[in-house]
Design a protein around this motif. Sequence first.
Motif, short mmCIF file in Angstrom:
data_model
loop_
_atom_site.label_atom_id
_atom_site.label_comp_id
_atom_site.label_asym_id
_atom_site.label_seq_id
_atom_site.Cartn_x
_atom_site.Cartn_y
_atom_site.Cartn_z
N PHE A 109 1.08 1.70 13.55
CA PHE A 109 -0.34 1.88 13.23
C PHE A 109 -0.65 1.69 11.77
N GLY A 110 0.07 0.58 10.98
CA GLY A 110 -0.12 0.08 9.68
C GLY A 110 0.98 -0.71 9.35
N LEU A 111 0.67 -1.41 8.24
CA LEU A 111 1.93 -2.28 7.68
C LEU A 111 1.96 -2.00 6.33
N GLN A 112 3.04 -2.46 5.56
CA GLN A 112 3.15 -2.19 4.14
C GLN A 112 3.99 -3.40 3.59
N GLY A 113 3.84 -3.91 2.46
CA GLY A 113 4.61 -4.90 1.88
C GLY A 113 4.00 -5.41 0.48
N GLY A 114 4.01 -6.70 0.60
CA GLY A 114 3.66 -7.37 -0.73
C GLY A 114 3.66 -8.78 -0.22
N GLY A 115 3.03 -9.64 -1.39
CA GLY A 115 3.06 -10.87 -1.05
C GLY A 115 2.75 -11.74 -2.39
N ILE A 116 3.18 -13.22 -2.12
CA ILE A 116 3.10 -14.14 -3.57
C ILE A 116 1.50 -14.15 -3.79
N LYS A 117 0.64 -14.72 -2.74
CA LYS A 117 -0.65 -15.12 -2.67
C LYS A 117 -1.58 -14.11 -3.26
N ILE A 118 -1.22 -12.78 -2.62
CA ILE A 118 -2.11 -11.75 -3.09
C ILE A 118 -1.43 -11.11 -4.42
#
Length: 334
Positions: A109-118
């Motif tokens: 019911f949810g996802l967490q992480g990161g990203g290069i574009k964001i």
Amino acid sequence: MKISLLKRNLIVGTVLSLLGVSQVNAACDSYEEVTSAWLPIMQTTAYYVALEEGLFEKACIKVNSNKMQSPNHIIDALIGGRADFGPPGAAAGIAMIAESKFPGTFKVFGLQGGGIKIGLVNDGLIVKDNSSIKSFADLKGKTIGHVPGIQWRTITQHLVRASGLDPDKDVNLVDLAVPQQIGAVLGGSVDATLSLEPVGSIAASTPGVTRIQINPVAMVIADPFYSGAAVLTTKFIKERPATAKKVVAIIDEATKMAMADFDKYKSIIPKYTAIRDTQLELLAKPYLRSFSDLNETDLDSYQAFVDVFVSEGVMNEPMDVRTKILKMSDFDVN
């Protein structure tokens, strides 16, 4: 699919707002107990916010909160019935590995992480200052530490393989608990670590070590990349659907609060993680996706991650992650 997902998110948002803690009477005749298992990392920020803001108490819920040092321990606790839910930051990959072995155990019911574009950080490659290691391609004959368990071992293997090296022959992979990682690099017991936040932020302010790469996993697997998930056990949903629905509403509200005003809430991070008050200015904001905000990009990224476990031989068959995402109808228990 995009239209139906939009409609689904509108419905979910409406229902969760009706269930939001602001709608719950402040006075509780009794409290229902729920048990969580969580990891002391940045991905868990929404859970910290929920605890600090008293959102569970406002919803007449008492949380038995259990801090773990390994993602495997979270999933083991959930499978073994020792926890009802894994707050944001539970292992997104291990949950699906377990689901492949015990179908029908979890709902995400949810996802967490990161990203290069964001521009939001999830992980980093940590080395000693002046190390010859500048990327995974430089790890031949070296030892790299990672968060304990099959999820981060598989991710590390995949990144090593993608760099042109053989993870079984060219590089030594070792499990390292989150609090031990920087010390292991400094002490020389490992040459590098693939670390989750806040370890990278701590490394950036620690003499003798440096974060040589930011978001190396998103460079290879998917951008954005989600290694964390919020999960409910189906046992919890079936036995106490109303309470499980409240938990989702609470984490949704806390996720939105954390994303909207991270600068306000990052001051609570030292209470729950290895980060120190003096390091808060360096702290990287995580990318937290609430249940009501999950979209096709999120699910495609999650699918790409789970596919890695198939390509690396950890899972025998492909899995459609969309069938593992929570639906509001899951709470309709007869």
